[in-house]
Design a protein around this motif. Structure first.
Motif, mmCIF file in Angstrom:
data_model
loop_
_atom_site.group_PDB
_atom_site.id
_atom_site.type_symbol
_atom_site.label_atom_id
_atom_site.label_comp_id
_atom_site.label_asym_id
_atom_site.label_seq_id
_atom_site.Cartn_x
_atom_site.Cartn_y
_atom_site.Cartn_z
ATOM 1 N N TYR A 25 0.783 -1.248 -0.162
ATOM 2 C CA TYR A 25 0.188 -0.024 0.020
ATOM 3 C C TYR A 25 0.844 1.242 -0.037
ATOM 4 O O TYR A 25 0.444 2.328 -0.866
ATOM 5 C CB TYR A 25 -1.053 -0.173 1.253
ATOM 6 C CG TYR A 25 -1.919 1.037 1.302
ATOM 7 C CD1 TYR A 25 -3.172 1.244 0.662
ATOM 8 C CD2 TYR A 25 -1.678 2.157 2.287
ATOM 9 C CE1 TYR A 25 -3.966 2.109 0.646
ATOM 10 C CE2 TYR A 25 -2.516 3.252 2.269
ATOM 11 C CZ TYR A 25 -3.675 3.035 1.741
ATOM 12 O OH TYR A 25 -4.671 4.258 1.604
ATOM 13 N N GLN A 26 1.969 1.254 0.876
ATOM 14 C CA GLN A 26 2.927 2.428 0.865
ATOM 15 C C GLN A 26 3.586 2.689 -0.363
ATOM 16 O O GLN A 26 4.257 3.874 -0.451
ATOM 17 C CB GLN A 26 3.761 2.365 1.964
ATOM 18 C CG GLN A 26 3.014 2.123 3.484
ATOM 19 C CD GLN A 26 2.660 0.687 3.697
ATOM 20 O OE1 GLN A 26 2.885 0.061 2.874
ATOM 21 N NE2 GLN A 26 2.113 0.558 4.844
ATOM 22 N N SER A 27 3.756 1.679 -1.209
ATOM 23 C CA SER A 27 4.511 1.979 -2.373
ATOM 24 C C SER A 27 3.833 3.016 -3.458
ATOM 25 O O SER A 27 4.449 3.197 -4.399
ATOM 26 C CB SER A 27 5.091 0.872 -2.977
ATOM 27 O OG SER A 27 3.988 0.002 -3.729
ATOM 28 N N TYR A 28 2.465 3.172 -3.258
ATOM 29 C CA TYR A 28 1.713 3.807 -4.514
ATOM 30 C C TYR A 28 1.500 5.280 -3.998
ATOM 31 O O TYR A 28 1.676 5.566 -2.789
ATOM 32 C CB TYR A 28 0.248 3.272 -4.501
ATOM 33 C CG TYR A 28 0.123 1.982 -5.087
ATOM 34 C CD1 TYR A 28 0.130 1.752 -6.142
ATOM 35 C CD2 TYR A 28 0.142 0.849 -4.193
ATOM 36 C CE1 TYR A 28 -0.076 0.378 -6.883
ATOM 37 C CE2 TYR A 28 -0.172 -0.389 -4.751
ATOM 38 C CZ TYR A 28 -0.073 -0.693 -6.168
ATOM 39 O OH TYR A 28 -0.350 -1.940 -6.654
ATOM 40 N N THR A 29 1.854 6.062 -4.862
ATOM 41 C CA THR A 29 1.303 7.779 -4.529
ATOM 42 C C THR A 29 0.055 7.689 -4.643
ATOM 43 O O THR A 29 -0.696 6.713 -4.650
ATOM 44 C CB THR A 29 1.835 8.387 -5.818
ATOM 45 O OG1 THR A 29 0.926 8.144 -7.088
ATOM 46 C CG2 THR A 29 3.306 8.410 -6.270
ATOM 47 N N GLN A 30 -0.455 8.924 -3.664
ATOM 48 C CA GLN A 30 -1.849 8.944 -3.581
ATOM 49 C C GLN A 30 -2.746 9.177 -4.727
ATOM 50 O O GLN A 30 -3.990 8.176 -5.077
ATOM 51 C CB GLN A 30 -2.116 10.307 -2.776
ATOM 52 C CG GLN A 30 -3.531 10.422 -2.490
ATOM 53 C CD GLN A 30 -3.974 11.736 -1.651
ATOM 54 O OE1 GLN A 30 -2.801 12.285 -1.118
ATOM 55 N NE2 GLN A 30 -5.002 12.205 -1.485
ATOM 56 N N ARG A 33 -3.056 5.364 -5.922
ATOM 57 C CA ARG A 33 -4.146 4.633 -5.122
ATOM 58 C C ARG A 33 -5.272 4.763 -5.513
ATOM 59 O O ARG A 33 -6.399 3.949 -5.783
ATOM 60 C CB ARG A 33 -3.718 4.742 -3.780
ATOM 61 C CG ARG A 33 -2.745 4.141 -3.169
ATOM 62 C CD ARG A 33 -2.615 4.098 -1.632
ATOM 63 N NE ARG A 33 -2.456 5.334 -0.966
ATOM 64 C CZ ARG A 33 -1.370 6.038 -0.674
ATOM 65 N NH1 ARG A 33 -0.373 5.444 -0.809
ATOM 66 N NH2 ARG A 33 -1.578 7.381 -0.190
ATOM 67 N N GLU A 34 -5.663 6.106 -5.629
ATOM 68 C CA GLU A 34 -7.092 6.673 -6.069
ATOM 69 C C GLU A 34 -7.338 6.211 -7.282
ATOM 70 O O GLU A 34 -8.562 5.505 -7.710
ATOM 71 C CB GLU A 34 -7.004 8.010 -6.058
ATOM 72 C CG GLU A 34 -7.135 8.625 -4.574
ATOM 73 C CD GLU A 34 -7.209 10.065 -4.539
ATOM 74 O OE1 GLU A 34 -6.938 10.873 -5.522
ATOM 75 O OE2 GLU A 34 -7.226 10.664 -3.259
ATOM 76 N N GLY A 35 -6.694 5.997 -8.224
ATOM 77 C CA GLY A 35 -6.920 5.500 -9.853
ATOM 78 C C GLY A 35 -7.069 4.032 -9.529
ATOM 79 O O GLY A 35 -8.177 3.656 -10.314
ATOM 80 N N ARG A 36 -6.338 3.194 -8.893
ATOM 81 C CA ARG A 36 -6.739 2.019 -8.459
ATOM 82 C C ARG A 36 -8.118 1.656 -7.957
ATOM 83 O O ARG A 36 -8.865 0.765 -8.332
ATOM 84 C CB ARG A 36 -5.610 1.156 -8.198
ATOM 85 C CG ARG A 36 -4.447 0.887 -9.124
ATOM 86 C CD ARG A 36 -3.252 0.882 -8.496
ATOM 87 N NE ARG A 36 -2.134 0.260 -9.287
ATOM 88 C CZ ARG A 36 -1.345 0.994 -10.146
ATOM 89 N NH1 ARG A 36 -1.879 2.423 -10.116
ATOM 90 N NH2 ARG A 36 -0.924 0.615 -11.156
#
Length: 412
Positions: A25-30, A33-36
């Protein structure tokens, strides 16, 4: 003797595995994350971030319970299904640089962890162990295996080669351009060969996942105390692991970035360094060290090479030989007065997988004042430190491979 067991994995269906699998989870930018979360209803991120559907940040026990709820929903919707037979799983990754990793996903023994058959080289933080233990206890599953490494073994290698002649159950490529493959091993003869091969090994080493393994140990202690009929065969006596031969493990360095010079001018700082290091100004061209106990440094728009003066530092233990420890003992602690490498806000870490230009840009931006580069630790160093019962400084190694969450899940 290492006790490695097959288990009944919960896995996504073949048609959805590429949609389910996610990085940590921490490896994604905000924005990522929101896109996925907005456009992929099958992403494992929906399970680990259950408050997203309510547009609310949720923490603690309330979050843990919602994680469990989302996970059960994925099972109820047949996104996840559990294998009928205990199995080993061959997991293969071919990364964008054509590096190949082959390993076995299996259940490793908590007792082996307790008895130092599974050896550690990093300290863990007690508060993080307890938080993750409580999380595991509520959700009842683990989706991120601990990365263990073992001496290359012909028997295991031969089974992997034989199984990989068949079509993989899973094959998918990520947006990182890494291709992932999974084969299930439920043949009793192959299971026996693999189990006996690991049983012949005196030691396994944790490469990545010290907090996960420690939390699994704490969870086992809790559940054992609560179970009047405990017999040692329960699933909580094991934790999911990805076991990879030493020859395929990749270790990268973590470079160090520091926000200030501890009140020193550039000239005063260089004079203090001169006591322990022979310093050469390399100018504006990026420079990386090529030998142990040599460092690169970027300061005030220029690169420097730092060569350890052999008479100024005594190597007493296997830990002293580690460059991350050497940098701490000779520069970070005595000159820059950074004592706590985990919590001091003045220091940050940059994976050596990223180009040295990334380090330069972070300093040129004014975010940091000085940066230090080093060469990676070796598998032999990691093993010696673990064998000696010593612990590396935090962020001493960046380990590959990195598996995706949600491809195999271990329930307890």
């Amino acid at each position: 003797m290492a006790n490695i067991k097959p288990f009944r994995a919960v896995k996504p269906t073949r048609d959805k595995v590429s949609l389910v699998a996610s990085r940590s989870y921490q490896s994604y930018t905000q924005a990522e994350r929101e896109g996925r979360l907005n456009y992929n209803p099958f992403s494992f991120l929906h399970i680990v971030n259950p408050g997203y559907k309510y547009a609310k940040e949720i923490s603690g026990e309330a979050r843990y319970q919602l994680v469990k709820n989302r996970y059960l929903e994925f099972k109820e919707d047949d996104v996840f299904k559990q294998d009928k037979k205990p199995s080993f799983y061959i997991y293969k990754i071919v990364d964008r640089d054509h590096q190949t990793f082959n390993g076995i996903v299996a259940a490793a023994s908590v007792e082996d962890y307790q008895n130092d058959v599974i050896k550690k080289h990093e300290d863990t933080i007690a508060s993080r162990e307890i938080v993750f233990k409580d999380y595991l206890k509520t959700v009842g599953f683990n989706a991120e295996p601990v990365l263990l490494t073992y001496p290359d073994n012909n028997a295991i290698s031969n089974v992997i080669t034989e199984i990989q002649k068949e079509r993989a159950e899973f094959e998918f490529t990520t947006t990182y351009r890494d291709t992932h493959y999974l084969w299930q091993i439920d043949n009793e003869a192959h299971i026996k060969i693999i189990s006996e091969a690991f049983a012949s090994m005196n030691t396994l080493y944790i490469a990545d996942g010290h907090h996960r393994s420690s939390s699994s140990h704490l969870l086992c202690e809790d559940l054992k105390a609560e179970n009047k009929n405990h017999n040692g065969d329960e699933t909580y006596n094991y934790f999911m692991s990805f076991l990879i031969p030493e020859s395929e493990l990749q270790i990268h360095e973590f470079n160090r970035l520091v926000k200030d010079l501890n009140g020193l001018t550039k000239e005063e700082f260089l004079i203090k360094l001169d006591t322990t290091y022979r310093i050469e100004n390399r100018g504006i061209m990026p420079y990386k060290p090529s030998k142990p106990h040599h460092f690169s440094m970027y300061l005030d728009g220029e690169f420097y090479s730092l060569y350890l003066r052999k008479t100024s530092y005594k190597f007493g233990t296997s830990l002293d030989e580690l460059d991350a420890q050497l940098l701490y003992q000779t520069i970070l602690k005595p000159i820059l007065e950074i004592e706590d490498l985990r919590h001091d806000k003045r220091i940050d870490y940059l994976s050596g997988k990223k180009d040295i230009v990334n380090l330069k840009s972070k300093i040129d931006s004014g975010e940091f004042k000085v940066g230090f580069g080093m060469i990676p630790a070796t598998i032999e160093q990691m093993k010696r430190i673990a064998d000696d019962g010593l612990k590396m400084p935090p962020k001493s190694t960046y380990i590959e491979p990195k598996l995706r969450s949600g491809v195999t899940i271990y329930e307890f």
